[in-house]
Design a protein around this motif. Sequence first.
Motif, PDB file in Angstrom:
ATOM      1  N   LEU A 177     -29.941  17.047  48.107  1.00 47.81           N
ATOM      2  CA  LEU A 177     -31.132  17.289  47.291  1.00 47.81           C
ATOM      3  C   LEU A 177     -31.856  15.985  46.994  1.00 47.81           C
ATOM      4  O   LEU A 177     -33.099  15.916  47.057  1.00 47.81           O
ATOM      5  CB  LEU A 177     -30.758  17.985  45.984  1.00 47.81           C
ATOM      6  N   ALA A 178     -31.111  14.954  46.684  1.00 52.50           N
ATOM      7  CA  ALA A 178     -31.736  13.647  46.396  1.00 52.50           C
ATOM      8  C   ALA A 178     -32.423  13.091  47.630  1.00 52.50           C
ATOM      9  O   ALA A 178     -33.531  12.546  47.552  1.00 52.50           O
ATOM     10  CB  ALA A 178     -30.681  12.666  45.876  1.00 52.50           C
ATOM     11  N   ASN A 180     -33.574  14.856  50.239  1.00 49.86           N
ATOM     12  CA  ASN A 180     -34.756  15.691  50.499  1.00 49.86           C
ATOM     13  C   ASN A 180     -35.876  15.385  49.523  1.00 49.86           C
ATOM     14  O   ASN A 180     -37.052  15.403  49.883  1.00 49.86           O
ATOM     15  CB  ASN A 180     -34.394  17.164  50.443  1.00 49.86           C
ATOM     16  N   HIS A 181     -35.519  15.112  48.286  1.00 51.37           N
ATOM     17  CA  HIS A 181     -36.524  14.793  47.272  1.00 51.37           C
ATOM     18  C   HIS A 181     -37.242  13.484  47.624  1.00 51.37           C
ATOM     19  O   HIS A 181     -38.449  13.380  47.453  1.00 51.37           O
ATOM     20  CB  HIS A 181     -35.869  14.708  45.895  1.00 51.37           C
ATOM     21  N   GLU A 182     -36.474  12.497  48.097  1.00 48.39           N
ATOM     22  CA  GLU A 182     -37.065  11.227  48.495  1.00 48.39           C
ATOM     23  C   GLU A 182     -37.992  11.396  49.699  1.00 48.39           C
ATOM     24  O   GLU A 182     -39.025  10.765  49.790  1.00 48.39           O
ATOM     25  CB  GLU A 182     -35.974  10.196  48.816  1.00 48.39           C
ATOM     26  N   LYS A 183     -37.576  12.240  50.668  1.00 46.62           N
ATOM     27  CA  LYS A 183     -38.396  12.480  51.862  1.00 46.62           C
ATOM     28  C   LYS A 183     -39.710  13.161  51.502  1.00 46.62           C
ATOM     29  O   LYS A 183     -40.736  12.908  52.142  1.00 46.62           O
ATOM     30  CB  LYS A 183     -37.632  13.333  52.868  1.00 46.62           C
ATOM     31  N   ASN A 184     -39.679  14.057  50.546  1.00 47.66           N
ATOM     32  CA  ASN A 184     -40.876  14.818  50.166  1.00 47.66           C
ATOM     33  C   ASN A 184     -41.854  13.995  49.332  1.00 47.66           C
ATOM     34  O   ASN A 184     -42.983  14.415  49.136  1.00 47.66           O
ATOM     35  CB  ASN A 184     -40.496  16.080  49.413  1.00 47.66           C
ATOM     36  N   GLN A 185     -41.459  12.861  48.866  1.00 42.07           N
ATOM     37  CA  GLN A 185     -42.384  12.071  48.038  1.00 42.07           C
ATOM     38  C   GLN A 185     -43.074  11.030  48.779  1.00 42.07           C
ATOM     39  O   GLN A 185     -43.188  10.489  49.658  1.00 42.07           O
ATOM     40  CB  GLN A 185     -41.651  11.450  46.864  1.00 42.07           C
TER      41      GLN A 185
END
Length: 185
Positions: A177-178, A180-185
């Motif tokens: 999740l962390a 994926n969260h970094e990739k989406n930002q």
Amino acid sequence: MLAQLKDRYEAFLTEKNAVTELLAAAERSTGVQKRYIASGIILFIGLYLLFGYGASLLCNLIGFVYPAYFSIKAIESSKKDDDTQWLTYWVVYGVFSIAESFSDIFLSWCPFYYAGKCVFLLWCMAPVSWNGSSILYQRLVRPFFLKHQSAMDSMVSDLSSKAKSMAETVTKEAANLALNHEKNQ
């Protein structure tokens, strides 16, 4: 038996500790002997356990604070006997607490329940040969444990492996999740 308790009470009042120092200070300021002050405090606590609001909290504090203090002292001492004494108390206290949680709805209706519970806990922590924790452990807890030890060991092993697996899964999911969260930002 009562003579033994009275002797222990008198011996406690002559020991050097924080409680007896407070009692000695109260004796100096009031002129009332510390044995009468201590007896009055014990009588007040007893009556409060019978009729007072919050008797449950007071009872639980009595069953926890004194044993916790002496458990810490036992851990810090080099003797093994006091460790065994207080470990035995905590095992019996835990078994009693679990049993009490299932029957609490019925027990809370019993008059003077908390006074009885407090007497029971005092018996379990009493520094006498007929100590409740020792008797209950030897006659009930230990035989039950020895009879069911292999099943309990298996259950604990299964629960430990499941908890470890779940912790690994949660850790991996959190890392994903962390990421994926970094990739989406």
